[in-house]
Structure formats: C-alpha cells, structure tokens
Design an enzyme around this catalytic site. Structure first.
Site, PDB file in Angstrom:
ATOM      1  N   PRO A  86       0.836  -1.213   0.000  1.00 20.24           N
ATOM      2  CA  PRO A  86       0.000   0.000   0.000  1.00 20.24           C
ATOM      3  C   PRO A  86       0.871   1.263   0.000  1.00 20.24           C
ATOM      4  O   PRO A  86       1.939   1.266   0.620  1.00 20.24           O
ATOM      5  CB  PRO A  86      -0.788  -0.094   1.312  1.00 20.24           C
ATOM      6  CG  PRO A  86      -0.621  -1.479   1.801  1.00 20.24           C
ATOM      7  CD  PRO A  86       0.621  -2.036   1.188  1.00 20.24           C
ATOM      8  N   ASP A 137      15.095   3.046   3.702  1.00 18.94           N
ATOM      9  CA  ASP A 137      14.118   2.286   2.909  1.00 18.94           C
ATOM     10  C   ASP A 137      14.757   1.643   1.672  1.00 18.94           C
ATOM     11  O   ASP A 137      14.601   0.433   1.465  1.00 18.94           O
ATOM     12  CB  ASP A 137      12.940   3.176   2.495  1.00 18.94           C
ATOM     13  CG  ASP A 137      11.963   3.421   3.642  1.00 18.94           C
ATOM     14  OD1 ASP A 137      12.341   3.186   4.804  1.00 18.94           O
ATOM     15  OD2 ASP A 137      10.827   3.844   3.378  1.00 18.94           O
TER      16      ASP A 137
HETATM   17  O1  PMV Z   1       6.899   6.773   7.416  1.00 18.92           O
HETATM   18  P1  PMV Z   1       8.226   6.341   6.914  1.00 18.92           P
HETATM   19  O2  PMV Z   1       8.290   4.909   6.532  1.00 18.92           O
HETATM   20  O3  PMV Z   1       8.758   7.284   5.866  1.00 18.92           O
HETATM   21  O4  PMV Z   1       9.245   6.415   8.143  1.00 18.92           O
HETATM   22  C1  PMV Z   1       9.626   7.620   8.731  1.00 18.92           C
HETATM   23  C2  PMV Z   1      10.574   7.312   9.840  1.00 18.92           C
HETATM   24  C3  PMV Z   1      11.036   8.539  10.609  1.00 18.92           C
HETATM   25  O5  PMV Z   1      11.856   8.067  11.641  1.00 18.92           O
HETATM   26  C4  PMV Z   1       9.882   9.302  11.199  1.00 18.92           C
HETATM   27  C5  PMV Z   1      11.832   9.475   9.705  1.00 18.92           C
HETATM   28  C6  PMV Z   1      13.154   8.922   9.230  1.00 18.92           C
HETATM   29  O6  PMV Z   1      13.641   9.450   8.201  1.00 18.92           O
HETATM   30  O7  PMV Z   1      13.728   8.046   9.855  1.00 18.92           O
END
Ligand code: PMV
Length: 289
Positions: A86, A137
């Site tokens: 998703p 990611d």
């Molecule tokens: O929502 P996502 O999967 O983009 O995760 C963000 C994670 C944070 O710790 C809030 C920001 C980061 O860059 O680590």
C-alpha cells in the site's frame, strides 16, 4: 525483464532515529514488481496512471529511469508496475518501486550493476524526490532482511508474524518529522529523554522473543511526542483488548499500525479490522522469471 523488491516496516525506533538513536527495521513479504522492456520511447504503466517520463504522477519511477540512463544511455523503455505494498502507509512502497525498476532495467539492458550500485542509485532517487531521507528504505528493500539502524548491522529476528492495519488516514513523513522537531524545540530535555526510552526499547528488542510489551512501550512514547492520532489510539486500544499489542510504524499521523500476538489473535483482529498478516522477508531485490 521483471524484478521485485520488498517493502519494510519499522519495528522500533521511528523519529528517535532521526536524532541518532537506534531503530530496528525489517523487510516484509509484500513486494513491488517492475517489468522493463526495450522500446524506442519511455512509457510507464502503473495502477496510478499510464504516462511517459512524468515527475509528478510517477516521481520515483521517472527519477529511477533518468538515473539509470545516466549510467547506461538507452533509447527508451516500457515499464510496468504492479505492487502489493500500500502507498503512503510507511511501508516503503516508494523505495521498493525504485529498487525494482532499477533492477529490471539493469537486467533488460545488461548494465551489470551490483546490488550495492542499485542501492546507490535508489538512494539518489530518494534524494531527487524528497530532498532529504536517511536511505534506510532503499537499503532494506535492496538487501532484504532485518537491520539495526544507524549501524546497518544485520539482525536475526525471532520467528514473528506481524499484522498490518491501515489507519485510513494518510501519513506525511516530512510533516510529522517537522512536528516532532517543533516539540523538541519547545522542550528539548524532555523529548531527548523520550528518545532515550525509544532507544532502550529498540536495543532491548534484540534480546526478547516476544515484542508485545515493547510495542506497547514504544507506542506510548510515540503518543507522547504527538505522532499518534485519536483514531490510531482507538484502533490500538481495540487491538489490545483482542490480545494484539500494536504501534504505529513509520512517521505516524496516520499510515499503518502494526500488531503482534498469537496467530489466532492476529487472525481474529484481521477478520474484524481487515489488514494483512506479513512476516520478515530475508530476500531483497531479485529477478523474477
Ligand atoms: O513513514 P516512513 O516509513 O517514511 O518512516 C519515517 C521514519 C522517521 O523516523 C519518522 C523518519 C526517518 O527518516 O527516519
């Protein structure tokens, strides 16, 4: 050629990781599939739209194609995207689409890129689109498996199943990171202590078989820094009453809630709230036959 790459969940440590604390992240067995075919023009087909190079409708795919062409100039390509992940839910769909497109193009045009080089290109794409980003990611999507961040040390997780429930609200990472920065500006010594607790929870998870109690503590800390919502609080309370410990995953303000518990409890909750039960995924980007 067709390639696929996994999404991810942050099990522990979101937000605190922005301020140098630890996070535990794992790839999950939801994948994005990308097919690349030689062509004399650029065409991108996805459930969102069919376009040419289009930095608004297909920002990640378009930047990925552009970055790939800098490494290996090609006349054109037809890309087809099909994803199980998703979007806008903190599940790493943007990175997975980027990484899978790069891998599919690499194979289709025999560019001979290593996975590390694919990651480096995906990292550039993340910055092209977002301006900032930790690179976590694309790293997890490329390599698969579970990782301790910021060290990028590979972890062996216990055998767990994770329920993912969509909160129905979308999560805008930049907005939530800014909100936490603002709170920290107002009361740095308090917020820093909350980050320390989150760090301790992330480190403790490395030696615990069950994540239930740690999920609850981490969620309380996320609520304390203002990234939960009334709706998410209610979902989490209902899940807890059904035997599933739950927390936000990712930036919060919406997006996904993840829960752990016995398989029967996860199934029960899934039947009521919908969602999907996933598990950690060892394999990163790969070519599909
Ligand atoms: O929502 P996502 O999967 O983009 O995760 C963000 C994670 C944070 O710790 C809030 C920001 C980061 O860059 O680590």
């Amino acid at each position: 050629m067709k390639a696929s790459a996994p999404g991810k969940v942050i099990l522990f440590g979101e937000h605190a990781v922005v301020y140098g604390r630890h996070a535990v992240v794992t790839a999950i067995n939801l994948r994005c599939y990308a097919e690349a075919k030689k062509s004399n023009k650029i065409r991108i087909e996805s459930p969102i739209a069919t376009t040419g190079l289009d930095f608004e409708k297909h920002p990640y795919v378009s930047h990925a194609v552009k970055r790939f062409m800098e490494v290996k100039p090609v006349g054109g390509v037809q890309i087809k995207i099909d994803s199980q992940i998703p979007v806008s839910s903190g599940l790493g769909s943007s990175a997975a689409v980027t990484v899978s497109v790069l891998k599919a193009m690499d194979a289709e045009f025999n560019a001979g890129l290593s996975d590390d080089e694919i990651f480096e290109l995906a990292r550039k794409v993340e910055l092209d689109v977002q301006g900032i980003g930790s690179g976590t990611d694309p790293f997890v999507s490329t390599h698969g498996g579970a990782w301790l961040i910021p060290e990028r040390k590979r972890l062996n997780l216990p055998d767990i199943k994770i329920l993912i429930v969509n909160s129905g609200e979308s999560s805008v990472t930049a907005e939530m990171v800014a909100r936490v920065a603002e709170l920290r500006g107002e009361m740095e010594e308090v917020v820093e202590k909350i980050f320390d607790v989150i760090d301790a929870v992330a480190m403790k998870s490395l030696s615990m078989e069950s994540f239930s109690k740690l999920f609850s503590v981490n969620q309380c800390m996320l609520k304390a820094i203002g990234v939960s919502t009334k709706n998410i609080d209610e979902i989490i309370q209902q899940l807890e009453e059904l035997g599933v410990a739950a927390k936000i995953t990712g930036a919060g303000g919406g997006g996904s809630v993840i829960g752990v518990g016995s398989y029967s409890a996860l199934q029960r909750v899934k039947n009521i709230f919908g969602g999907v039960i996933v598990e950690p995924e060892g394999e990163g980007v790969r070519i599909e036959d």
